[in-house]
Design an enzyme around this catalytic site. Structure first.
Site, PDB file in Angstrom:
ATOM      1  CE1 TYR A  33      -7.394  27.628  39.232  1.00 11.91           C
ATOM      2  CE2 TYR A  33      -8.396  28.334  41.294  1.00 11.91           C
ATOM      3  CZ  TYR A  33      -7.998  27.330  40.439  1.00 11.91           C
ATOM      4  OH  TYR A  33      -8.190  26.025  40.808  1.00 11.91           O
ATOM      5  NE  ARG A  52      -1.170  28.096  44.749  1.00 14.45           N
ATOM      6  CZ  ARG A  52      -2.032  27.459  45.540  1.00 14.45           C
ATOM      7  NH1 ARG A  52      -1.734  26.249  46.003  1.00 14.45           N
ATOM      8  NH2 ARG A  52      -3.176  28.019  45.865  1.00 14.45           N
ATOM      9  NE  ARG A 101     -11.245  29.782  19.876  1.00 14.63           N
ATOM     10  CZ  ARG A 101     -10.690  28.793  19.177  1.00 14.63           C
ATOM     11  NH1 ARG A 101     -10.370  28.984  17.907  1.00 14.63           N
ATOM     12  NH2 ARG A 101     -10.456  27.624  19.734  1.00 14.63           N
ATOM     13  CG  HIS A 103      -4.842  28.115  19.056  1.00 11.36           C
ATOM     14  ND1 HIS A 103      -5.922  28.299  18.221  1.00 11.36           N
ATOM     15  CD2 HIS A 103      -5.134  27.026  19.794  1.00 11.36           C
ATOM     16  CE1 HIS A 103      -6.821  27.367  18.459  1.00 11.36           C
ATOM     17  NE2 HIS A 103      -6.370  26.569  19.408  1.00 11.36           N
ATOM     18  CE  LYS A 146      -5.374  27.757  43.136  1.00  8.06           C
ATOM     19  NZ  LYS A 146      -6.189  26.558  43.118  1.00  8.06           N
ATOM     20  CD  GLU A 178      -3.924  17.936  42.864  1.00  8.74           C
ATOM     21  OE1 GLU A 178      -3.620  18.691  43.785  1.00  8.74           O
ATOM     22  OE2 GLU A 178      -3.763  18.218  41.668  1.00  8.74           O
ATOM     23  CG  LEU A 202      -2.106  23.584  43.244  1.00  7.77           C
ATOM     24  CD1 LEU A 202      -1.835  24.258  41.891  1.00  7.77           C
ATOM     25  CD2 LEU A 202      -3.357  24.161  43.869  1.00  7.77           C
TER      26      LEU A 202
HETATM   27  N1  PMP Z   1      -5.259  20.711  44.454  1.00  4.37           N
HETATM   28  C1  PMP Z   1      -6.116  21.279  43.593  1.00  4.37           C
HETATM   29  C2  PMP Z   1      -6.325  20.652  42.259  1.00  4.37           C
HETATM   30  C3  PMP Z   1      -6.821  22.449  43.962  1.00  4.37           C
HETATM   31  O1  PMP Z   1      -7.674  23.029  43.093  1.00  4.37           O
HETATM   32  C4  PMP Z   1      -6.624  22.983  45.250  1.00  4.37           C
HETATM   33  C5  PMP Z   1      -7.393  24.193  45.703  1.00  4.37           C
HETATM   34  N2  PMP Z   1      -6.887  25.359  45.178  1.00  4.37           N
HETATM   35  C6  PMP Z   1      -5.712  22.357  46.113  1.00  4.37           C
HETATM   36  C7  PMP Z   1      -5.034  21.221  45.672  1.00  4.37           C
HETATM   37  C8  PMP Z   1      -5.435  22.904  47.491  1.00  4.37           C
HETATM   38  O2  PMP Z   1      -4.570  24.007  47.391  1.00  4.37           O
HETATM   39  P1  PMP Z   1      -4.583  25.153  48.490  1.00  4.37           P
HETATM   40  O3  PMP Z   1      -4.359  24.498  49.794  1.00  4.37           O
HETATM   41  O4  PMP Z   1      -3.474  26.054  48.101  1.00  4.37           O
HETATM   42  O5  PMP Z   1      -5.930  25.805  48.403  1.00  4.37           O
END
Ligand code: PMP
Length: 286
Positions: A33, A52, A101, A103, A146, A178, A202
């Site tokens: 996403y 991304r 369903r 896998h 993501k 993070e 991320l």
């Molecule tokens: N880390 C995580 C785990 C996130 O979910 C997000 C939000 N999408 C971010 C960092 C920040 O990423 P961005 O600045 O691209 O929104």
């Protein structure tokens, strides 16, 4: 203004939209996403989010049927359907397929595209302050992709809320990674420090913008591993994400954050505000 939904070409009010039970997002979270701001009917930093998104769906080997241009056109269909210049949050996800369903990938799998769009009130970067808690990062080892599987982040965000806080700072042992849905940047002695891009975080687009702006403003920065001790000794803690840009923190685990790098933070926030306004100027409307 009511939230809108889109599923494989169909647009309607989000509250009326449904997805098939056999969409693999439902039972496997098998998809990826993106989320991004929209203003004046312009999608902010769309190119970076498309980059991304492509990286994420390729990592999962999704068969995503739209070209970059076609995807952008579908996103703009929903933006245009909302018919407002207000600030909005645009979300989209691709799931692997709709199939019973099992896998392994279904034969001839073709990804589904779901989009949502809703009004958002941006937090005031000047006045808003996060209250943070530290939280052991128990996620898997592909946090750079993501994906839809967000249970650890859901549990972490809920824990923060139950403590009257607004975000977590995750760490693996001593190493800070993070937030639950943000990147973390600290300021110490006039320098920004943020975790390096690897499989444990991320690659946040807001993080990247902030570092670009720091460079332009002559503010030094380091992308390197930093520890919980460094976090606790920071002059400022910044929380970055697409839906809120760059926000300061006033509290970490109940202790006050010194907030003694105000000039640096305000310079960066103002530079970011200007970037956002410039890049969502109505003249840039598609
Ligand atoms: N880390 C995580 C785990 C996130 O979910 C997000 C939000 N999408 C971010 C960092 C920040 O990423 P961005 O600045 O691209 O929104």
């Amino acid at each position: 203004m009511e939230a809108l939904g889109y599923y494989n070409g169909q647009i309607g009010l989000l509250k009326d939209m449904t997805v098939p039970m056999n969409d693999r997002a439902v039972y496997f979270g098998d998809g990826v996403y993106e989320a991004v701001l929209v203003k004046n009917r312009v999608i902010f930093s769309l190119e970076e989010h498309l980059n991304r998104f492509e990286r994420s769906y390729k990592a999962l080997r999704l068969n995503f049927p739209l070209t970059r241009e076609e995807l952008a056109a579908e996103l703009y269909k929903v933006v245009d359907a909302m018919d407002t210049d207000a600030t909005l949050l645009l979300y989209w996800q691709a799931s692997r397929a709709t199939a019973p369903r099992k896998h392994t990938f279904p034969e001839g799998a073709k990804a589904n595209l779901m989009i949502t769009l809703k009004p958002i009130t941006l937090k005031d970067m000047k006045t808003f302050r996060h209250k943070l808690i530290t939280w052991e990062d128990t996620r898997y080892l592909h946090c750079d992709i993501k994906t839809l599987n967000l249970i650890p982040s859901v549990m972490a965000a809920q824990a923060a809320e139950e403590k009257g806080c607004t975000e977590v700072v995750q760490h693996r042992g001593e190493r800070v990674t993070e937030g639950a849905h943000s990147n973390i940047v600290i300021v110490k002695d006039g320098r920004l420090i943020t975790a390096p891009l690897d499989n444990l975080i991320l690659p946040g687009i807001t993080r990247m913008h902030l570092l670009q702006l720091a460079k332009q403003c002559g503010i030094p920065y380091e992308e390197r591993i930093f520890t919980l001790d460094e976090l606790r000794a920071a002059d400022e803690i910044l929380v970055t994400s697409s839906s809120a840009l760059c926000l300061r923190a006033e509290e970490l685990d109940g202790a006050a954050v010194p907030q003694t790098a105000g000039a640096i933070v305000e310079t960066l926030q103002e530079a970011y505000r200007q970037k956002f306004e410039k890049e969502t100027d109505p003249a840039l409307r598609k």
